[in-house]
Design a protein around this motif. Structure first.
Motif, PDB file in Angstrom:
ATOM      1  N   GLY A 218     102.937 -35.013  34.093  1.00  0.00           N
ATOM      2  CA  GLY A 218     102.626 -34.560  32.752  1.00  0.00           C
ATOM      3  C   GLY A 218     101.585 -33.463  32.674  1.00  0.00           C
ATOM      4  O   GLY A 218     101.314 -32.936  31.591  1.00  0.00           O
ATOM      5  N   ARG A 222      99.958 -32.402  26.552  1.00  0.00           N
ATOM      6  CA  ARG A 222     101.022 -32.922  25.696  1.00  0.00           C
ATOM      7  C   ARG A 222     102.332 -32.180  25.937  1.00  0.00           C
ATOM      8  O   ARG A 222     103.403 -32.797  25.975  1.00  0.00           O
ATOM      9  CB  ARG A 222     100.607 -32.805  24.224  1.00  0.00           C
ATOM     10  CG  ARG A 222      99.345 -33.569  23.855  1.00  0.00           C
ATOM     11  CD  ARG A 222      99.163 -33.636  22.350  1.00  0.00           C
ATOM     12  NE  ARG A 222      97.840 -34.131  21.986  1.00  0.00           N
ATOM     13  CZ  ARG A 222      97.506 -34.558  20.782  1.00  0.00           C
ATOM     14  NH1 ARG A 222      98.409 -34.539  19.811  1.00  0.00           N
ATOM     15  NH2 ARG A 222      96.290 -34.987  20.514  1.00  0.00           N
ATOM     16  N   GLU A 223     102.252 -30.856  26.069  1.00  0.00           N
ATOM     17  CA  GLU A 223     103.458 -30.061  26.206  1.00  0.00           C
ATOM     18  C   GLU A 223     104.224 -30.400  27.472  1.00  0.00           C
ATOM     19  O   GLU A 223     105.445 -30.621  27.437  1.00  0.00           O
ATOM     20  CB  GLU A 223     103.100 -28.567  26.204  1.00  0.00           C
ATOM     21  CG  GLU A 223     102.534 -28.048  24.886  1.00  0.00           C
ATOM     22  CD  GLU A 223     101.071 -28.432  24.670  1.00  0.00           C
ATOM     23  OE1 GLU A 223     100.425 -28.923  25.629  1.00  0.00           O
ATOM     24  OE2 GLU A 223     100.577 -28.244  23.543  1.00  0.00           O
ATOM     25  N   THR A 225     103.978 -33.094  29.268  1.00  0.00           N
ATOM     26  CA  THR A 225     104.437 -34.487  29.208  1.00  0.00           C
ATOM     27  C   THR A 225     105.709 -34.605  28.390  1.00  0.00           C
ATOM     28  O   THR A 225     106.659 -35.299  28.793  1.00  0.00           O
ATOM     29  CB  THR A 225     103.347 -35.390  28.606  1.00  0.00           C
ATOM     30  OG1 THR A 225     102.197 -35.347  29.438  1.00  0.00           O
ATOM     31  CG2 THR A 225     103.832 -36.825  28.482  1.00  0.00           C
ATOM     32  N   ALA A 226     105.746 -33.946  27.236  1.00  0.00           N
ATOM     33  CA  ALA A 226     106.939 -33.991  26.396  1.00  0.00           C
ATOM     34  C   ALA A 226     108.151 -33.451  27.146  1.00  0.00           C
ATOM     35  O   ALA A 226     109.246 -34.029  27.089  1.00  0.00           O
ATOM     36  CB  ALA A 226     106.713 -33.199  25.107  1.00  0.00           C
ATOM     37  N   GLY A 230     111.178 -35.789  28.357  1.00  0.00           N
ATOM     38  CA  GLY A 230     112.474 -35.374  27.826  1.00  0.00           C
ATOM     39  C   GLY A 230     113.495 -35.187  28.925  1.00  0.00           C
ATOM     40  O   GLY A 230     114.647 -35.619  28.801  1.00  0.00           O
ATOM     41  N   TYR A 252      99.644 -39.607  23.944  1.00  0.00           N
ATOM     42  CA  TYR A 252     100.008 -39.148  22.607  1.00  0.00           C
ATOM     43  C   TYR A 252     101.395 -38.495  22.625  1.00  0.00           C
ATOM     44  O   TYR A 252     102.217 -38.715  21.727  1.00  0.00           O
ATOM     45  CB  TYR A 252      98.988 -38.123  22.078  1.00  0.00           C
ATOM     46  CG  TYR A 252      97.568 -38.614  21.989  1.00  0.00           C
ATOM     47  CD1 TYR A 252      97.269 -39.962  21.796  1.00  0.00           C
ATOM     48  CD2 TYR A 252      96.497 -37.723  22.091  1.00  0.00           C
ATOM     49  CE1 TYR A 252      95.952 -40.401  21.708  1.00  0.00           C
ATOM     50  CE2 TYR A 252      95.183 -38.152  22.000  1.00  0.00           C
ATOM     51  CZ  TYR A 252      94.913 -39.490  21.824  1.00  0.00           C
ATOM     52  OH  TYR A 252      93.612 -39.922  21.739  1.00  0.00           O
ATOM     53  N   ALA A 253     101.638 -37.685  23.653  1.00  0.00           N
ATOM     54  CA  ALA A 253     102.944 -37.030  23.774  1.00  0.00           C
ATOM     55  C   ALA A 253     104.048 -38.061  23.972  1.00  0.00           C
ATOM     56  O   ALA A 253     105.145 -37.928  23.414  1.00  0.00           O
ATOM     57  CB  ALA A 253     102.927 -36.036  24.935  1.00  0.00           C
ATOM     58  N   ALA A 254     103.757 -39.101  24.760  1.00  0.00           N
ATOM     59  CA  ALA A 254     104.757 -40.141  25.009  1.00  0.00           C
ATOM     60  C   ALA A 254     105.133 -40.853  23.718  1.00  0.00           C
ATOM     61  O   ALA A 254     106.300 -41.203  23.503  1.00  0.00           O
ATOM     62  CB  ALA A 254     104.226 -41.137  26.036  1.00  0.00           C
ATOM     63  N   HIS A 256     105.276 -39.589  20.717  1.00  0.00           N
ATOM     64  CA  HIS A 256     106.196 -38.734  19.965  1.00  0.00           C
ATOM     65  C   HIS A 256     107.590 -38.709  20.601  1.00  0.00           C
ATOM     66  O   HIS A 256     108.607 -38.729  19.897  1.00  0.00           O
ATOM     67  CB  HIS A 256     105.637 -37.320  19.871  1.00  0.00           C
ATOM     68  CG  HIS A 256     104.430 -37.211  18.979  1.00  0.00           C
ATOM     69  ND1 HIS A 256     104.464 -37.514  17.642  1.00  0.00           N
ATOM     70  CD2 HIS A 256     103.148 -36.848  19.254  1.00  0.00           C
ATOM     71  CE1 HIS A 256     103.265 -37.334  17.105  1.00  0.00           C
ATOM     72  NE2 HIS A 256     102.448 -36.943  18.068  1.00  0.00           N
ATOM     73  N   VAL A 257     107.639 -38.661  21.932  1.00  0.00           N
ATOM     74  CA  VAL A 257     108.942 -38.651  22.607  1.00  0.00           C
ATOM     75  C   VAL A 257     109.690 -39.948  22.336  1.00  0.00           C
ATOM     76  O   VAL A 257     110.893 -39.939  22.060  1.00  0.00           O
ATOM     77  CB  VAL A 257     108.764 -38.435  24.126  1.00  0.00           C
ATOM     78  CG1 VAL A 257     110.094 -38.631  24.855  1.00  0.00           C
ATOM     79  CG2 VAL A 257     108.209 -37.038  24.404  1.00  0.00           C
ATOM     80  N   GLU A 260     110.991 -39.943  18.793  1.00  0.00           N
ATOM     81  CA  GLU A 260     112.145 -39.056  18.659  1.00  0.00           C
ATOM     82  C   GLU A 260     113.427 -39.712  19.156  1.00  0.00           C
ATOM     83  O   GLU A 260     114.526 -39.379  18.693  1.00  0.00           O
ATOM     84  CB  GLU A 260     111.901 -37.761  19.431  1.00  0.00           C
ATOM     85  CG  GLU A 260     110.884 -36.830  18.764  1.00  0.00           C
ATOM     86  CD  GLU A 260     110.580 -35.612  19.603  1.00  0.00           C
ATOM     87  OE1 GLU A 260     111.055 -35.571  20.769  1.00  0.00           O
ATOM     88  OE2 GLU A 260     109.881 -34.705  19.119  1.00  0.00           O
TER      89      GLU A 260
END
Length: 333
Positions: A218, A222-223, A225-226, A230, A252-254, A256-257, A260
């Motif tokens: 990651g 965040r970027e 990791t996303a 993904g 935090y990124a996880a 959101h993923v 989604e």
């Protein structure tokens, strides 16, 4: 007219050197005379002249903090460390002098330039591996220094016991019957064999004899990791029962993923971050995190440097501090 140290000495009935000693002494007030001097100084709002004090003592009353470029200044953890260092130094000594180096790592040329253009009582090197030639230069220059946040066998350091933190978090998941735990590493794949947090996760997998073992990189962002998560799911990766991230930004990124993909963190997938540098935000979203003892670590660095300065004795401090698992019901089942 501006009150001087001579005025305070005259009113207190003591010598100028006694006033200087009392005003610059750290720690508790040790005598009635000391207390009287402090009271007079406060009555007149007297502030010692930093330049004069520096000339008299040979100290600059500041500590240099070196960060190399890849560390950046956007991470909540880094900002919390800088803020805490600044507060502690300001309360007890003077100033924190921040220097962000442009090179990808601290090298001999950087250190020579820094030593030639700065005037600090000591140096805190933030989370960087120091080459042997840099260590030799610092030793020759007799500049007190310490590495913050990374273990290094050949010099002084303070850091969090990362492996213990990962084990505590993993054990908490295992106790809740989570057998499929995915780990988000901050390192690229080529560097994971040297990363303490990643290796601690792999050790937990081996110790418990688990078949599910998944690590994605990651990059502590965040970027990245996303994108990595993904790609993992797009490639048919199995949905884990839990995710451990090597810092909170990646956690935090996880979140959101997962959202989604229609998954609810804390219900469908448990989640644990690392650092807990922004506890208010983590409280708000319910993120369980492994908290680094930033206050203890920063204070130890500063006290170490001034212990050497005041005693003029070389010393070696190599200290790991135990982290704390902060459980928040929103993401830990």
């Amino acid at each position: 007219m501006k009150v001087t140290i001579k005025d305070i000495a005259r009113e207190a009935g003591v010598s100028i050197s006694t006033v200087s000693y009392a005003l610059n002494k750290k720690g508790r007030i040790v005598s009635d005379k000391h207390r009287r001097i402090i009271e007079i100084a406060r009555k007149y709002n007297y502030v010692p002249n930093a330049n004069a004090r520096s000339l008299a003592s040979g100290l600059s009353n500041n500590i240099g903090l070196l960060l190399y470029n890849s560390a950046g200044l956007t991470s909540p953890y880094i900002l919390k460390c800088i803020s805490t260092l600044s507060d502690i130094i300001g309360e007890n000594y003077g100033w924190l002098a921040l220097c962000q180096l442009k090179s990808p790592a601290i090298d001999l040329q950087d250190m020579r330039r820094y030593l030639g253009n700065s005037r600090s009582d000591g140096i805190i090197v933030f989370n960087a591996q120091l080459p042997k030639e840099v260590i030799a230069l610092l030793s020759t220059a007799k500049t007190p220094y310490i590495v913050f946040g990374r273990e290094q066998a050949s010099c002084s350091y303070v850091c969090c016991d990362d492996a213990a933190g990962i084990r505590e978090g993993f054990d908490a998941l295992y106790a809740r019957d989570k057998r499929k735990v995915l780990f988000i590493s901050g390192c690229a794949e080529a560097e994971m064999d040297k990363d303490v947090r990643t290796q601690a996760y792999l050790g937990c997998i081996a110790d418990h004899g688990l078949a599910f073992c998944q690590v994605v990189g990651g990059g502590y962002s965040r970027e990245q990791t996303a994108a990595a998560l993904g790609a993992y799911f797009a490639g048919g990766g199995e949905t884990p029962q839990a995710i451990m991230a090597a810092n909170d930004e990646m956690a935090y990124a996880a979140i959101h993923v997962l959202e989604e993909r229609g998954l609810i963190p804390g219900q469908d997938v448990a989640l644990i971050g690392f650092d807990d540098a922004d506890p208010e935000h983590n409280d708000a979203i319910g993120l369980t995190s492994i908290r680094q003892p930033i206050g203890q670590m920063t204070r130890a660095c500063i006290e170490y440097i001034y212990q050497i300065v005041e005693k003029d004795e070389p010393a070696l401090l190599q200290q790991k501090y135990a982290p704390q698992l902060v459980v928040r019901a929103g993401t830990l089942l």
